[in-house]
Design a protein around this motif. Sequence first.
Motif, PDB file in Angstrom:
ATOM      1  N   SER A 162      42.845  54.059  42.901  1.00 27.74           N
ATOM      2  CA  SER A 162      41.517  53.160  42.507  1.00 27.74           C
ATOM      3  C   SER A 162      41.921  51.387  43.120  1.00 27.74           C
ATOM      4  N   ALA A 163      43.292  50.541  42.899  1.00 29.90           N
ATOM      5  CA  ALA A 163      44.122  49.368  43.419  1.00 29.90           C
ATOM      6  C   ALA A 163      43.355  49.735  45.134  1.00 29.90           C
ATOM      7  N   ILE A 164      43.647  50.450  45.907  1.00 32.52           N
ATOM      8  CA  ILE A 164      43.952  50.587  46.923  1.00 32.52           C
ATOM      9  C   ILE A 164      42.506  50.862  47.400  1.00 32.52           C
ATOM     10  N   ALA A 165      41.424  51.310  46.563  1.00 38.03           N
ATOM     11  CA  ALA A 165      40.085  52.238  47.011  1.00 38.03           C
ATOM     12  C   ALA A 165      39.088  50.208  47.192  1.00 38.03           C
ATOM     13  N   GLN A 166      40.121  49.551  45.335  1.00 40.11           N
ATOM     14  CA  GLN A 166      39.380  48.270  46.275  1.00 40.11           C
ATOM     15  C   GLN A 166      39.960  47.394  46.877  1.00 40.11           C
ATOM     16  N   CYS A 167      41.079  47.357  47.085  1.00 37.08           N
ATOM     17  CA  CYS A 167      41.098  46.599  48.180  1.00 37.08           C
ATOM     18  C   CYS A 167      40.829  47.373  50.158  1.00 37.08           C
ATOM     19  N   LEU A 168      40.563  47.789  50.308  1.00 37.51           N
ATOM     20  CA  LEU A 168      40.199  48.636  51.730  1.00 37.51           C
ATOM     21  C   LEU A 168      39.323  47.665  51.781  1.00 37.51           C
ATOM     22  N   ARG A 169      38.279  47.895  50.350  1.00 38.70           N
ATOM     23  CA  ARG A 169      36.900  46.651  50.993  1.00 38.70           C
ATOM     24  C   ARG A 169      37.116  45.525  51.665  1.00 38.70           C
ATOM     25  N   GLY A 170      38.223  45.195  51.438  1.00 38.64           N
ATOM     26  CA  GLY A 170      38.366  43.950  52.572  1.00 38.64           C
ATOM     27  C   GLY A 170      38.911  43.711  54.343  1.00 38.64           C
ATOM     28  N   ILE A 266      46.040  42.355  51.429  1.00 39.32           N
ATOM     29  CA  ILE A 266      45.601  42.146  49.701  1.00 39.32           C
ATOM     30  C   ILE A 266      45.983  42.723  48.589  1.00 39.32           C
ATOM     31  N   ALA A 267      45.910  42.720  47.791  1.00 34.51           N
ATOM     32  CA  ALA A 267      46.302  43.326  46.592  1.00 34.51           C
ATOM     33  C   ALA A 267      45.085  42.907  45.121  1.00 34.51           C
ATOM     34  N   GLN A 268      45.501  44.580  43.953  1.00 35.61           N
ATOM     35  CA  GLN A 268      44.730  43.537  43.345  1.00 35.61           C
ATOM     36  C   GLN A 268      45.393  44.190  41.804  1.00 35.61           C
ATOM     37  N   ALA A 269      45.529  42.591  40.763  1.00 34.43           N
ATOM     38  CA  ALA A 269      45.812  42.368  39.818  1.00 34.43           C
ATOM     39  C   ALA A 269      45.303  42.506  38.774  1.00 34.43           C
ATOM     40  N   SER A 270      45.764  43.232  37.847  1.00 33.26           N
ATOM     41  CA  SER A 270      45.123  42.970  36.198  1.00 33.26           C
ATOM     42  C   SER A 270      45.988  43.387  35.792  1.00 33.26           C
ATOM     43  N   PRO A 271      46.047  43.569  33.793  1.00 34.32           N
ATOM     44  CA  PRO A 271      47.056  44.025  33.381  1.00 34.32           C
ATOM     45  C   PRO A 271      46.643  44.761  33.343  1.00 34.32           C
ATOM     46  N   PRO A 272      47.893  45.395  33.312  1.00 33.00           N
ATOM     47  CA  PRO A 272      48.532  47.058  32.396  1.00 33.00           C
ATOM     48  C   PRO A 272      46.761  47.589  31.662  1.00 33.00           C
ATOM     49  N   ASP A 273      46.015  48.504  31.758  1.00 33.09           N
ATOM     50  CA  ASP A 273      44.397  48.755  31.136  1.00 33.09           C
ATOM     51  C   ASP A 273      44.402  49.848  32.319  1.00 33.09           C
ATOM     52  N   LEU A 288      31.730  47.297  36.223  1.00 33.69           N
ATOM     53  CA  LEU A 288      31.486  47.026  34.271  1.00 33.69           C
ATOM     54  C   LEU A 288      31.919  45.590  33.726  1.00 33.69           C
ATOM     55  N   PRO A 289      30.994  44.752  33.297  1.00 35.10           N
ATOM     56  CA  PRO A 289      31.255  43.436  32.679  1.00 35.10           C
ATOM     57  C   PRO A 289      32.152  43.538  31.950  1.00 35.10           C
ATOM     58  N   GLU A 290      33.307  42.529  31.702  1.00 30.60           N
ATOM     59  CA  GLU A 290      34.923  42.607  30.861  1.00 30.60           C
ATOM     60  C   GLU A 290      34.673  44.730  30.559  1.00 30.60           C
ATOM     61  N   ALA A 291      35.458  45.045  31.361  1.00 30.38           N
ATOM     62  CA  ALA A 291      35.918  46.368  31.224  1.00 30.38           C
ATOM     63  C   ALA A 291      37.217  45.880  30.877  1.00 30.38           C
ATOM     64  N   ALA A 292      37.993  45.346  31.392  1.00 31.15           N
ATOM     65  CA  ALA A 292      39.401  45.210  31.098  1.00 31.15           C
ATOM     66  C   ALA A 292      39.448  43.807  30.624  1.00 31.15           C
ATOM     67  N   ALA A 293      40.537  43.249  30.038  1.00 26.96           N
ATOM     68  CA  ALA A 293      40.764  41.918  30.279  1.00 26.96           C
ATOM     69  C   ALA A 293      41.384  41.297  31.611  1.00 26.96           C
ATOM     70  N   PRO A 294      41.417  40.127  31.961  1.00 31.58           N
ATOM     71  CA  PRO A 294      41.653  39.946  33.031  1.00 31.58           C
ATOM     72  C   PRO A 294      43.441  39.199  32.798  1.00 31.58           C
TER      73      PRO A 294
END
Length: 395
Positions: A162-170, A266-273, A288-294
């Motif tokens: 999922s992180a890679i898919a998000q980073c590939l948008r860049g 490009i890296a995707q960062a978020s607490p493990p959730d 989605l809004p507020e899917a997890a804590a940043p």
Amino acid sequence: MSPRTVVLLGSTGSIGTQAVDVITRHPDRFRVTGISAGGADPVALARQAVALGVQTVAVADPDAAGTVFAEVVRASAEAGLNQVGVEVLTGPDAASQLAARGADVVLNGITGSVGLGPTLAALGAGSVLALANKESLVAGGPLVRAAVQRPGQVVPVDSEHSAIAQCLRGGRRSEVRRLVLTASGGPFRGRTRAELADVTAEQALAHPTWSMGPVVTVNSATMVNKGLELIEAHLLFDVPVADISVVVHPQSVVHSMVEFADGSTIAQASPPDMRLPIALGLSWPDRLPEAAAPVDWTRAGRWDFEPLDEDVFGAVALARAAVAASATHPAVYNAANEEAVAAFLAGRIGFLDVVATVEEVLREHDGGPVRDVADVHAAEDWARARARERVAAAG
């Protein structure tokens, strides 16, 4: 905008229960039409069915069907519902039947290569496949890729992919130099092979960061999980395994990275959730809004990165070799590992014997093409039998 219809496969497992949490917090976005599980916890499955108002429940264990229906009746009565309108599908193909019904999104959270049939069924029905079942892609990679009908039909749910898919948008695909998968290092990061010889199943199941099922947790401890993820990344993003690196990041905040040709990363960062990649899998390409804590940027912290010690943890190198060997070697890698992990959890072999068993079985496999599901099953059956023979000999 009408809500997306969703089928949850493996709904009572770790991924499934977190997906239910995401969905129930966004009732305007999703409507669950069907759920599936193996049948080991019929009470939980029935309560999910009633709480979500699903039309169909699929149970792999045919002996559990009667209990599941009785529990649905009981849960319906407790909820004040006078009518039970739930269809129960049973048997080993029940999840595939459910996945083939054409929901907008099918989230495959089944553990193991038994998820291949439902993966192919969902793709064949034209559904978006939110894929948490990496084993189905690893085992049946050519079949899964051939079944994809359009770009974006498969959305990865593993946090790394999922992180890679998000980073590939860049950037454009032609600008990608390499993918970087991060690994927590599991509970045994920094240990030598000698220090791993006597570790117990209880110790292997004590993951420092993530809460997962027993098989995935042991896979994380052996680094087989990272080997599976490397194969998955290769197949999902069409990147050669030589251009996919693994780096140990114990904080598990940076979930993976993409390095581009100009030297930027490009890296995707978020607490493990896991709710964040699950939410993206369900709502892609929207967030989605507020899917997890940043990440809390007001607090001091540190992110460490270190190379993977492949002399101690050889599973990633074995995965690279499996991809290079033949189309069926990845299926053998996964199947032999599943047998070895079961033996380790049962106390029949030691921790280091898990990857050693996989290596031995891979070495003996002749390899071949993957033309249909039968080819996958044949390779898996051979690998399981050979792994069981190795385990018996070790005992």
